[in-house]
Design an enzyme around this catalytic site. Structure first.
Site, PDB file in Angstrom:
ATOM      1  N   GLU A 100       0.839  -1.203   0.000  1.00 52.42           N
ATOM      2  CA  GLU A 100       0.000   0.000   0.000  1.00 52.42           C
ATOM      3  C   GLU A 100       0.871   1.249   0.000  1.00 52.42           C
ATOM      4  O   GLU A 100       1.893   1.305   0.690  1.00 52.42           O
ATOM      5  CB  GLU A 100      -0.912  -0.012   1.233  1.00 52.42           C
ATOM      6  CG  GLU A 100      -1.932   1.102   1.285  1.00 52.42           C
ATOM      7  CD  GLU A 100      -2.899   0.931   2.441  1.00 52.42           C
ATOM      8  OE1 GLU A 100      -3.419   1.946   2.933  1.00 52.42           O
ATOM      9  OE2 GLU A 100      -3.131  -0.221   2.876  1.00 52.42           O
ATOM     10  N   ASP A 102       0.205   5.369   0.585  1.00 50.82           N
ATOM     11  CA  ASP A 102      -0.840   6.259   1.102  1.00 50.82           C
ATOM     12  C   ASP A 102      -0.494   7.730   1.045  1.00 50.82           C
ATOM     13  O   ASP A 102       0.603   8.136   1.457  1.00 50.82           O
ATOM     14  CB  ASP A 102      -1.119   5.956   2.583  1.00 50.82           C
ATOM     15  CG  ASP A 102      -1.707   4.587   2.827  1.00 50.82           C
ATOM     16  OD1 ASP A 102      -2.288   4.015   1.901  1.00 50.82           O
ATOM     17  OD2 ASP A 102      -1.572   4.097   3.964  1.00 50.82           O
ATOM     18  N   GLU A 104      -2.553  10.592   3.068  1.00 51.85           N
ATOM     19  CA  GLU A 104      -3.651  10.853   3.993  1.00 51.85           C
ATOM     20  C   GLU A 104      -3.593  12.320   4.412  1.00 51.85           C
ATOM     21  O   GLU A 104      -2.565  12.780   4.922  1.00 51.85           O
ATOM     22  CB  GLU A 104      -3.574   9.948   5.220  1.00 51.85           C
ATOM     23  CG  GLU A 104      -3.862   8.487   4.913  1.00 51.85           C
ATOM     24  CD  GLU A 104      -3.787   7.598   6.137  1.00 51.85           C
ATOM     25  OE1 GLU A 104      -4.670   6.742   6.304  1.00 51.85           O
ATOM     26  OE2 GLU A 104      -2.828   7.773   6.925  1.00 51.85           O
ATOM     27  N   GLN A 117       0.046  13.093   5.443  1.00 52.69           N
ATOM     28  CA  GLN A 117       0.812  11.949   5.933  1.00 52.69           C
ATOM     29  C   GLN A 117       0.953  10.943   4.806  1.00 52.69           C
ATOM     30  O   GLN A 117      -0.028  10.592   4.154  1.00 52.69           O
ATOM     31  CB  GLN A 117       0.094  11.304   7.123  1.00 52.69           C
ATOM     32  CG  GLN A 117       0.747  10.004   7.601  1.00 52.69           C
ATOM     33  CD  GLN A 117       0.104   9.488   8.880  1.00 52.69           C
ATOM     34  OE1 GLN A 117       0.359   9.991   9.960  1.00 52.69           O
ATOM     35  NE2 GLN A 117      -0.741   8.468   8.752  1.00 52.69           N
ATOM     36  N   ASN A 119       2.550   7.013   3.821  1.00 55.50           N
ATOM     37  CA  ASN A 119       2.928   5.755   4.453  1.00 55.50           C
ATOM     38  C   ASN A 119       3.139   4.720   3.365  1.00 55.50           C
ATOM     39  O   ASN A 119       2.555   4.810   2.277  1.00 55.50           O
ATOM     40  CB  ASN A 119       1.837   5.293   5.424  1.00 55.50           C
ATOM     41  CG  ASN A 119       2.350   4.320   6.481  1.00 55.50           C
ATOM     42  OD1 ASN A 119       3.507   3.894   6.446  1.00 55.50           O
ATOM     43  ND2 ASN A 119       1.485   3.948   7.412  1.00 55.50           N
ATOM     44  N   ARG A 128       5.536   3.314   8.451  1.00 58.86           N
ATOM     45  CA  ARG A 128       6.573   4.129   7.807  1.00 58.86           C
ATOM     46  C   ARG A 128       6.028   5.539   7.548  1.00 58.86           C
ATOM     47  O   ARG A 128       6.186   6.096   6.464  1.00 58.86           O
ATOM     48  CB  ARG A 128       7.034   3.484   6.498  1.00 58.86           C
ATOM     49  CG  ARG A 128       7.666   2.099   6.655  1.00 58.86           C
ATOM     50  CD  ARG A 128       8.095   1.536   5.304  1.00 58.86           C
ATOM     51  NE  ARG A 128       8.785   0.266   5.418  1.00 58.86           N
ATOM     52  CZ  ARG A 128       8.189  -0.923   5.348  1.00 58.86           C
ATOM     53  NH1 ARG A 128       6.866  -1.001   5.177  1.00 58.86           N
ATOM     54  NH2 ARG A 128       8.895  -2.037   5.441  1.00 58.86           N
ATOM     55  N   TRP A 194      -7.725  10.111  16.295  1.00 59.53           N
ATOM     56  CA  TRP A 194      -6.277  10.253  16.114  1.00 59.53           C
ATOM     57  C   TRP A 194      -5.857  11.341  15.122  1.00 59.53           C
ATOM     58  O   TRP A 194      -4.722  11.816  15.163  1.00 59.53           O
ATOM     59  CB  TRP A 194      -5.670   8.931  15.631  1.00 59.53           C
ATOM     60  CG  TRP A 194      -6.111   8.502  14.252  1.00 59.53           C
ATOM     61  CD1 TRP A 194      -7.193   7.755  13.941  1.00 59.53           C
ATOM     62  CD2 TRP A 194      -5.479   8.817  12.996  1.00 59.53           C
ATOM     63  NE1 TRP A 194      -7.298   7.574  12.574  1.00 59.53           N
ATOM     64  CE2 TRP A 194      -6.247   8.203  11.972  1.00 59.53           C
ATOM     65  CE3 TRP A 194      -4.352   9.530  12.647  1.00 59.53           C
ATOM     66  CZ2 TRP A 194      -5.924   8.320  10.619  1.00 59.53           C
ATOM     67  CZ3 TRP A 194      -4.010   9.641  11.296  1.00 59.53           C
ATOM     68  CH2 TRP A 194      -4.799   9.028  10.307  1.00 59.53           C
ATOM     69  N   GLY A 198      -3.438  14.278  17.594  1.00 57.44           N
ATOM     70  CA  GLY A 198      -3.463  12.998  18.297  1.00 57.44           C
ATOM     71  C   GLY A 198      -4.817  12.630  18.867  1.00 57.44           C
ATOM     72  O   GLY A 198      -4.903  11.807  19.781  1.00 57.44           O
TER      73      GLY A 198
END
Length: 289
Positions: A100, A102, A104, A117, A119, A128, A194, A198
């Site tokens: 995958e 990503d 995001e 983000q 990954n 990652r 999240w 956070g």
């Protein structure tokens, strides 16, 4: 001289087409279809919109699966207070040991920068993450987000500026995503446990529906007839993305990547000693990640 000029003109046109810049955008229905919450996926002329409200998010998926190539899409992200929401654009294979790539986009309070983000999952293993603040407001205009996937690397780009390079380091004993066909997907959903600070900032449903808009649908990749027959894409045939001048960053692109990392990166898993007391092996070999 006339002949040479004509030759150079043709070569430039071929080069432009090869990287997808001269190809006209496809219509949404030619490449994609709604994959869930179809009433929250709306086609409005050249623009497709995904909506998130308290009842549901939404998503779409490509009609085909691919092994190597370039996918690109123009997105205008959720305006205003988007805290708690996530809009994703990604490629993924299927199964527990999936691969995958990503993008995001993590929503935020009005006036605060949008965080993107990225990954990479290989054989079902992710963790990652890299995060950066975009250097523009992605909610006022459309911007192009793309993934260039070759046997040498995976390059994430924003408006053709590379923001991350994940290299093939199989010679160092590190697995690389190269033997699973992937679909192309996008979705919007609530992730206020999240996504923003956070999980400290929750989704304010008084601002719903949250809308992400899409246009400029491009896929220039090797489509596979079935997810088990990959011979068309990983055999001896050479594709434009296999050329070293394409699959390796140019000097200018390297400078762009360095600039992005120096000025806009806010998190890199490679330097997170709390999560990874031992530096991940690929981090020890990558010049840029």
């Amino acid at each position: 001289m006339v002949g040479m000029g004509w030759f150079m003109c043709v070569m430039m046109m071929v080069w432009a087409v090869s990287i997808g810049e001269a190809l006209p955008a496809a219509k949404f229905d030619e490449l994609y279809r709604s994959s869930w919450a179809m009433d929250h996926c709306v086609n409005d002329g050249e623009v497709t919109k995904l909506k998130l409200d308290k009842s549901s998010g939404a998503g779409f998926e490509s009609r085909s699966k691919y092994l190597f190539g370039k996918v690109a899409i123009q997105i205008k992200l959720v305006e205003g207070d988007s805290a708690g929401t996530v809009t994703a654009f990604y490629m993924s294979s299927e199964g527990t040991n999936h691969n995958e790539f990503d993008f995001e986009f993590l929503g935020n309070k009005t006036g605060e920068p949008y965080i993107v983000q990225t990954n990479v999952y290989v054989n079902g293993v992710g963790n990652r993450e890299q995060r950066l603040n975009l250097w523009f407001d992605p909610t006022t205009e459309f911007h192009t987000y793309s993934i260039l996937w070759s046997k040498r690397s995976v390059v994430f780009m924003v408006d053709e500026t590379p923001i991350r390079v994940h290299k093939n380091l199989e010679d160092k004993g590190i697995p690389f995503a190269k033997d699973q066909a992937m679909g192309v997907y996008s979705s919007i959903w609530n992730a206020d446990d999240w996504a923003t600070q956070g999980g400290l900032v929750k989704t304010d449903w008084s601002h719903a529906p949250f809308v992400a808009s899409y246009r400029g649908f491009h896929i220039d990749a090797c489509d596979v007839p079935t997810t088990t027959d990959l011979s068309k894409c990983n055999g001896d045939q050479s594709f434009w993305w296999d050329e070293p001048t394409v699959s390796e960053l140019s000097l200018h692109q390297n400078h762009q990547l360095i600039w992005v990392r120096a000025n806009h990166m806010i998190y890199d898993y490679c330097f997170d000693a709390t999560r990874f007391p031992v530096t991940p092996l690929e981090c020890q070999h990558h010049r840029h990640l």
